[in-house]
Scaffold this motif. Structure first.
Motif, short mmCIF file in Angstrom:
data_model
loop_
_atom_site.label_atom_id
_atom_site.label_comp_id
_atom_site.label_asym_id
_atom_site.label_seq_id
_atom_site.Cartn_x
_atom_site.Cartn_y
_atom_site.Cartn_z
N ALA A 23 0.84 -1.18 0.00
CA ALA A 23 0.00 0.00 0.00
C ALA A 23 0.89 1.24 0.00
N GLU A 24 0.31 2.34 -0.29
CA GLU A 24 1.05 3.59 -0.23
C GLU A 24 0.06 4.73 -0.14
N VAL A 25 0.50 5.82 0.42
CA VAL A 25 -0.32 7.01 0.56
C VAL A 25 0.22 8.06 -0.41
N ASP A 26 -0.66 8.62 -1.23
CA ASP A 26 -0.29 9.68 -2.14
C ASP A 26 -0.44 11.02 -1.43
N LYS A 27 0.55 11.88 -1.59
CA LYS A 27 0.48 13.23 -1.02
C LYS A 27 0.03 14.17 -2.13
N ILE A 28 -1.04 14.90 -1.85
CA ILE A 28 -1.61 15.80 -2.84
C ILE A 28 -1.72 17.18 -2.20
N LEU A 29 -1.31 18.21 -2.91
CA LEU A 29 -1.52 19.58 -2.45
C LEU A 29 -2.71 20.13 -3.22
N ARG A 30 -3.64 20.70 -2.48
CA ARG A 30 -4.81 21.29 -3.13
C ARG A 30 -5.00 22.70 -2.61
N VAL A 31 -5.66 23.52 -3.41
CA VAL A 31 -5.93 24.90 -3.02
C VAL A 31 -7.01 24.88 -1.95
N CYS A 32 -6.80 25.65 -0.89
CA CYS A 32 -7.77 25.69 0.19
C CYS A 32 -7.77 27.08 0.81
N ASP A 33 -8.46 27.22 1.92
CA ASP A 33 -8.55 28.50 2.63
C ASP A 33 -8.97 29.64 1.71
N GLY A 34 -10.05 29.41 0.97
CA GLY A 34 -10.54 30.45 0.07
C GLY A 34 -9.53 30.80 -1.01
N GLN A 35 -8.79 29.80 -1.46
CA GLN A 35 -7.77 29.91 -2.50
C GLN A 35 -6.59 30.78 -2.07
N LYS A 36 -6.35 30.88 -0.76
CA LYS A 36 -5.23 31.66 -0.26
C LYS A 36 -4.01 30.81 0.07
N GLY A 37 -4.18 29.50 0.03
CA GLY A 37 -3.06 28.65 0.38
C GLY A 37 -3.21 27.24 -0.17
N LEU A 38 -2.23 26.43 0.15
CA LEU A 38 -2.25 25.04 -0.26
C LEU A 38 -2.38 24.16 0.98
N CYS A 39 -3.21 23.15 0.90
CA CYS A 39 -3.41 22.22 2.01
C CYS A 39 -2.99 20.82 1.55
N PRO A 40 -2.25 20.11 2.40
CA PRO A 40 -1.88 18.75 2.01
C PRO A 40 -3.04 17.79 2.24
N GLU A 41 -3.14 16.83 1.37
CA GLU A 41 -4.12 15.76 1.51
C GLU A 41 -3.35 14.46 1.37
N PHE A 42 -3.58 13.54 2.27
CA PHE A 42 -2.90 12.25 2.25
C PHE A 42 -3.94 11.21 1.86
N ARG A 43 -3.84 10.72 0.62
CA ARG A 43 -4.86 9.83 0.07
C ARG A 43 -4.32 8.41 -0.05
N PRO A 44 -4.84 7.49 0.77
CA PRO A 44 -4.39 6.10 0.69
C PRO A 44 -4.79 5.48 -0.65
#
Length: 187
Positions: A23-44
């Motif tokens: 198994a592995e977890v993919d790290k994804i950066l997505r726009v968040c905080d009203g498009q003011k920043g990037l938030c990490p998402e860890f998707r198995p």
């Protein structure tokens, strides 16, 4: 030249066979905080069970892989399955990580909430049932927790959960967790 290519393909296959798929977890950066920043998402990396599909809109909204029965949407499914990764920066042992998470959940869930440990068919997987009658949309959840290490050596705690509006629907979907865990090839 054909012999060389065949030899290289054989060598790569042989080499990769020495290391089991996992198994592995993919790290994804997505726009968040009203498009003011990037938030990490860890998707198995888990596959939808037979008869289920990934709900892309709900997955994006909640930052987890959300699965629903085919023909249903996130809003009208009686039960859903979700998979999310939580970065485990300090490499806390799974038992301790789950205990801390459970204490936090119990502290915010009200006096009628309870946690029940369930047996796990897979070593290294902790499965708990969470009952919170005060929640209208999620009165019952069953969550399988396991640790995964990504290709960069980072540790994540994966939460693979069945959640739903009623106990019957959740318990009917719980056997899918074991199949998903087996398919994920947890280390």
């Amino acid at each position: 030249m054909r012999r060389f290519i065949f030899s290289m393909v054989f060598a790569v296959i042989s080499w990769s066979a020495m290391f089991p798929a996992r198994a592995e977890v993919d790290k994804i950066l997505r726009v968040c905080d009203g498009q003011k920043g990037l938030c990490p998402e860890f998707r198995p990396r888990v596959k939808a069970p037979d008869g289920w599909a990934r709900d892309e809109a709900a997955s994006l909204k909640y930052g987890a892989s959300m699965f629903v029965p085919r023909g249903k949407g996130f809003g009208n499914a009686e039960a859903i399955i979700y998979a999310e990764g939580r970065y485990n920066k300090d490499r806390t042992e799974l038992v301790q990580w789950v205990a801390t998470s459970d204490q936090d959940w119990a502290a915010t869930s009200g006096k009628n909430a309870k946690i029940t440990s369930l047996p796990s068919a897979s070593p290294g997987v902790i499965i708990n049932r969470y009952d919170n009658p005060s929640l209208k949309d999620q009165p019952v959840e069953v969550i399988a927790h396991y640790v995964d290490v990504d290709k960069d050596g980072n540790s994540d705690v994966v939460r693979l959960a069945v959640s739903g509006k009623n106990e019957r629907a959740v318990l009917a979907a719980v056997p899918l967790l074991d199949r998903m865990i087996a398919g994920a090839r947890i280390p």
